[in-house]
Structure formats: C-alpha cells, structure tokens
Design an enzyme around this catalytic site. Structure first.
Site, PDB file in Angstrom:
ATOM      1  N   SER A   1     -24.095  -3.550  12.965  1.00 49.78           N
ATOM      2  CA  SER A   1     -24.938  -4.741  12.840  1.00 49.78           C
ATOM      3  C   SER A   1     -25.551  -5.115  14.182  1.00 49.78           C
ATOM      4  O   SER A   1     -24.958  -4.888  15.229  1.00 49.78           O
ATOM      5  CB  SER A   1     -24.079  -5.913  12.330  1.00 49.78           C
ATOM      6  OG  SER A   1     -24.778  -7.134  12.434  1.00 49.78           O
TER       7      SER A   1
ATOM      8  N   TYR B   1     -15.901 -11.331  12.997  1.00 46.37           N
ATOM      9  CA  TYR B   1     -16.651 -10.355  12.189  1.00 46.37           C
ATOM     10  C   TYR B   1     -17.460  -9.462  13.125  1.00 46.37           C
ATOM     11  O   TYR B   1     -17.365  -8.243  13.070  1.00 46.37           O
ATOM     12  CB  TYR B   1     -17.594 -11.044  11.201  1.00 46.37           C
ATOM     13  CG  TYR B   1     -18.708 -10.126  10.762  1.00 46.37           C
ATOM     14  CD1 TYR B   1     -19.986 -10.237  11.323  1.00 46.37           C
ATOM     15  CD2 TYR B   1     -18.469  -9.102   9.857  1.00 46.37           C
ATOM     16  CE1 TYR B   1     -20.988  -9.356  10.968  1.00 46.37           C
ATOM     17  CE2 TYR B   1     -19.472  -8.223   9.503  1.00 46.37           C
ATOM     18  CZ  TYR B   1     -20.730  -8.352  10.072  1.00 46.37           C
ATOM     19  OH  TYR B   1     -21.725  -7.471   9.726  1.00 46.37           O
TER      20      TYR B   1
ATOM     21  N   LYS C   1     -17.254  -5.161  14.372  1.00 47.75           N
ATOM     22  CA  LYS C   1     -18.330  -4.161  14.417  1.00 47.75           C
ATOM     23  C   LYS C   1     -18.364  -3.480  15.785  1.00 47.75           C
ATOM     24  O   LYS C   1     -18.492  -2.263  15.888  1.00 47.75           O
ATOM     25  CB  LYS C   1     -19.691  -4.811  14.114  1.00 47.75           C
ATOM     26  CG  LYS C   1     -19.851  -5.285  12.680  1.00 47.75           C
ATOM     27  CD  LYS C   1     -19.689  -4.137  11.684  1.00 47.75           C
ATOM     28  CE  LYS C   1     -19.841  -4.590  10.246  1.00 47.75           C
ATOM     29  NZ  LYS C   1     -19.530  -3.497   9.275  1.00 47.75           N
TER      30      LYS C   1
HETATM   31  C1  WQD Z   1     -30.867 -16.192   9.504  1.00 50.96           C
HETATM   32  C2  WQD Z   1     -31.590 -17.402  10.077  1.00 50.96           C
HETATM   33  C3  WQD Z   1     -30.195 -19.307  10.487  1.00 50.96           C
HETATM   34  C4  WQD Z   1     -29.237 -20.242   6.356  1.00 50.96           C
HETATM   35  C5  WQD Z   1     -25.941 -12.840   9.675  1.00 50.96           C
HETATM   36  C6  WQD Z   1     -24.873 -12.050  10.360  1.00 50.96           C
HETATM   37  C7  WQD Z   1     -25.327 -10.631  10.528  1.00 50.96           C
HETATM   38  C8  WQD Z   1     -25.682 -10.087   9.166  1.00 50.96           C
HETATM   39  C9  WQD Z   1     -26.790 -10.930   8.540  1.00 50.96           C
HETATM   40  C10 WQD Z   1     -23.825  -8.990   8.097  1.00 50.96           C
HETATM   41  C11 WQD Z   1     -30.779 -18.102  11.168  1.00 50.96           C
HETATM   42  C12 WQD Z   1     -31.242 -19.604   9.424  1.00 50.96           C
HETATM   43  C13 WQD Z   1     -29.745 -19.624   7.486  1.00 50.96           C
HETATM   44  C14 WQD Z   1     -29.691 -21.533   6.005  1.00 50.96           C
HETATM   45  C15 WQD Z   1     -31.141 -21.531   7.907  1.00 50.96           C
HETATM   46  N1  WQD Z   1     -24.560 -10.093   8.310  1.00 50.96           N
HETATM   47  N2  WQD Z   1     -30.684 -20.266   8.235  1.00 50.96           N
HETATM   48  N3  WQD Z   1     -30.634 -22.139   6.792  1.00 50.96           N
HETATM   49  O1  WQD Z   1     -27.081 -15.321  10.979  1.00 50.96           O
HETATM   50  O2  WQD Z   1     -29.151 -13.889  11.427  1.00 50.96           O
HETATM   51  O3  WQD Z   1     -27.096 -12.847  10.490  1.00 50.96           O
HETATM   52  O4  WQD Z   1     -26.259 -12.259   8.437  1.00 50.96           O
HETATM   53  O5  WQD Z   1     -23.971  -7.909   8.588  1.00 50.96           O
HETATM   54  O6  WQD Z   1     -24.299  -9.877  11.100  1.00 50.96           O
HETATM   55  O7  WQD Z   1     -24.670 -12.613  11.638  1.00 50.96           O
HETATM   56  O8  WQD Z   1     -28.449 -14.336   9.070  1.00 50.96           O
HETATM   57  O9  WQD Z   1     -29.414 -15.274   7.026  1.00 50.96           O
HETATM   58  O10 WQD Z   1     -27.357 -16.387   8.027  1.00 50.96           O
HETATM   59  O11 WQD Z   1     -29.551 -16.613   9.165  1.00 50.96           O
HETATM   60  O12 WQD Z   1     -31.996 -22.099   8.609  1.00 50.96           O
HETATM   61  O13 WQD Z   1     -29.272 -22.157   4.977  1.00 50.96           O
HETATM   62  O14 WQD Z   1     -31.762 -18.356   9.037  1.00 50.96           O
HETATM   63  O15 WQD Z   1     -30.055 -20.409  11.367  1.00 50.96           O
HETATM   64  O16 WQD Z   1     -31.683 -18.548  12.172  1.00 50.96           O
HETATM   65  P1  WQD Z   1     -27.959 -14.186  10.591  1.00 50.96           P
HETATM   66  P2  WQD Z   1     -28.643 -15.679   8.236  1.00 50.96           P
END
Ligand code: WQD
Length: 340
Positions: free
Chosen positions: A124, A149, A153
């Site tokens: 990741s 988590y 990785k």
């Molecule tokens: C993306 C953006 C949030 C939810 C994570 C893991 C990564 C991978 C993918 C497994 C961020 C914003 C989110 C919400 C929001 N997982 N957001 N409102 O955190 O980039 O990555 O998931 O492999 O390892 O870290 O993904 O989709 O959670 O967030 O504003 O209700 O969307 O702040 O900027 P992230 P995400």
C-alpha cells in the site's frame, strides 16, 4: 497457470480473479470470509460463466495451507488476505500484527516446501506516509507508518525482501496500491464494506443512496487547491490487471531469486471535492455533504508516479475517475436492488 488468490473473495481479490481468468489462468480462492461473503462467488460465476474453485480456509492455519498445497499444484500466489481497517488496527494492534504477518510467514514457508516460486504481495502507498516530494516513486523513502495496519505492510515488504535475499528460490513483487475505488462494470462484484465505511467512496455512494447521513469532508484547510486532501484514485479493475501483469512477469523471470516493488496508481491526484463533483456530474446525482474537522492521521496529499509499472510490467491505468465513480454508483444501485 493455477494461481492461489488468498483473500480472493475480497474487493481487490475478486476483481483480480476475474482478470486472471480472462488472461487464461486458473485462479483458486482461499478466504475465511472475515471481510467478504459467499455472494461474491455467485457474482464471479455470473461474470466468468463458471464456478471459481473456493476453499474456506484461514491463511494462518499452517496445516490447512499445507493440505491445500498438497492438493492443488499452484504456479504462483497472489496474497491479498489481511486485515485492512486503519482505525481498527489502532484499537487492536496485536490482532493486526498476528494475522497480517503470520499469514505471510506461513504462506512463504509452505510455498518453499512445495516449490512454488512466484509471489505477488498486496502492499500500500501507506508505506510512504506523507512524502516530501510528489509524485512518489518506488525510491521515495518509506516513512514510519501512522497505524499498525500500515506498519504490517512495511514489515511484510521487509520480510519478503530479506527472505528473497537468502535465495530460497522465490521471485516476488510488492504492489503498492494507491486508492482503489469503483466496481466491475457488470455490477456483479464491488466493494462490500462491513459496517460504516471508513473509506471515502463507499461512504459517499451509501450517502448518495440515502443509507447514511450526509458525507463529511474531513478538512478543507489543507495546502491544496481547494483545501481538501489529494489522493490517487485508481479503478479496481485497472488495479486487478496490474496483478496479472505482475504474476506473469515473475513466471517469465529467469533469475530464481528476484524481488521488486511497483507503485500502482493512475499518476494523477484529485482532491476530495474534485471527486465529489466528478461523482455528481458522472451520475447526475446531487450529493448532500458538509465539511468537518480533519481526520487524525490523514496524509495531506499523495499520488503515484507509475512509470516503472508502465515500463517494466507493461501496465498502465486505463480508466478515468469518471469511469470509477460511474461503476461505483452502478454497483451501489445494484446492491439496493438486491436488498429490495
Ligand atoms: C481518502 C480521503 C479522507 C472518508 C486508506 C488506507 C490505505 C488504503 C485505502 C488499504 C482522505 C477523505 C474519507 C470520509 C472524507 N487502504 N474522507 N470523508 O485514508 O487515503 O487510505 O484506504 O489498503 O492504506 O490508509 O482512504 O478513502 O479513507 O480517505 O473526507 O467519510 O477521503 O480524509 O482525505 P485513505 P480514504
């Protein structure tokens, strides 16, 4: 080639099973259904036209994995099976370290016993933390993980690297995913988050479908064009195809001990607000959302440079953000139809 796909009924695993089959391989799924369900198998059959071989097993069960390798002559392994909820990993670190690392160690041990030498690992972009320079390349220094988590990785990548260095006759690739979104265009398979989705797109589509309260954008005071975070959102089908390219490259690799790492992203960064606007335009849907405080631990901005995957794997993302969000919405509507 008969390929073991651990976690193959999960989001990325199931889409990879489809692409493996399409490329003429024979995927075999091992999954303990902790993060998925048997309905995925029905969806896969509807896409592929036949049952996919499925074993309800836990990758941390060494004797079960040994029996499986005795029965099935695998040409390679693609290892998705892992716990992946960032927030949960903070609350239950030992559960994450034990599951995510034990499953890898047992797989590598059993693979060696049976002479299976091709291994693709699901890593990741979280290993980069908040990079100092963008876009990130595979040489961008990894940063201390911001969650157990993410740390699993980093640790698993190092286990594989160090193990290959000991020349066990293993060829391995770690694929560093950016943000996988979307669903198979058939709407037969897609993301099935358990409980309240923590990831942006599944929460967004559930909110748009009226299943959740309005979407909260976590922070609009970042140093970005519109103040919201930037991510490299990649269609899950494009990501799945990268796995086929990776296992095929390993099979052709003449060096019996080989390890490499590839970024798998589109190479484009989009802000959360850009994604929301693209979703509304692509689907002619008005999304009810508000802005709230930043989410602790969020990286401000990250997107990939995927030239290495382009040049070495012969892979490049083909689908647009619009494609991803159109497919994500079609999948959400299909789920609603199933529940009616
Ligand atoms: C993306 C953006 C949030 C939810 C994570 C893991 C990564 C991978 C993918 C497994 C961020 C914003 C989110 C919400 C929001 N997982 N957001 N409102 O955190 O980039 O990555 O998931 O492999 O390892 O870290 O993904 O989709 O959670 O967030 O504003 O209700 O969307 O702040 O900027 P992230 P995400």
């Amino acid at each position: 080639m008969k390929i073991l796909v651990t976690g193959g009924s999960g989001f990325i695993g199931s889409h990879t099973v489809v692409e493996l089959q399409a490329a003429g391989h024979q995927p075999v799924i091992v999954d303990n259904l902790y993060n998925s369900n048997r309905e995925v198998l029905a969806g896969l059959k509807n896409i592929i036209g036949q049952d996919v071989l499925f074993y309800d097993l836990d990758c941390t069960d060494e004797s079960a994995m040994r029996e499986l390798f005795k029965k099935e002559k695998f040409g390679g392994v693609i290892h998705f099976a892992a716990y992946k909820a960032v927030g949960e990993s903070v609350e239950q670190p030992l559960k994450y370290y034990q599951n995510n690392i034990d499953s890898l160690l047992i797989l590598l041990k059993v693979m060696r016993e049976f002479g299976v030498g091709n291994f693709v690992f699901s890593s990741s972009c979280t290993v980069y933390g908040q990079p100092d320079t963008l876009p990130v390349t595979e040489d961008t220094p990894r940063q201390p993980a911001t969650s157990p988590y993410g740390n699993t990785k980093v640790m698993c990548e190092d286990v594989i690297r160090d193990y290959v260095y000991s020349k066990p006759n293993l060829k391995a690739i770690s694929l560093r995913y950016f943000n996988p979104i979307g669903a198979h265009p058939s709407a037969e398979i897609g993301e099935l988050p358990s409980g309240v989705p923590s990831n942006l797109v599944p929460y967004l589509t559930q909110a748009a479908a009226g299943l959740r309260d309005k979407l909260v954008v976590f922070g609009d005071d970042y140093d970005t064009p519109d103040g919201t975070c930037i991510r490299d959102f990649i269609h899950v089908v494009d990501l799945a195809k990268a796995h086929v390219k990776a296992i095929e490259l390993l099979d052709m690799q003449t060096d019996a001990n080989y390890y490499d790492v590839f970024n798998v992203g589109t190479g484009n960064g989009n802000t959360v607000l850009e994604l929301i606007n693209t979703f509304e335009e692509a689907n002619d849907v008005k999304l009810n959302y508000t802005t709230g405080p930043r989410r602790p631990g969020d990286v401000e901005k990250i997107w990939a440079q995927s030239d290495k995957a382009n040049n070495v794997l012969g892979w490049k993302a083909e689908k647009s953000l619009t494609d991803s969000l159109r497919d994500a919405w079609r999948w959400q509507l299909a789920l609603r139809q199933r529940s009616e």
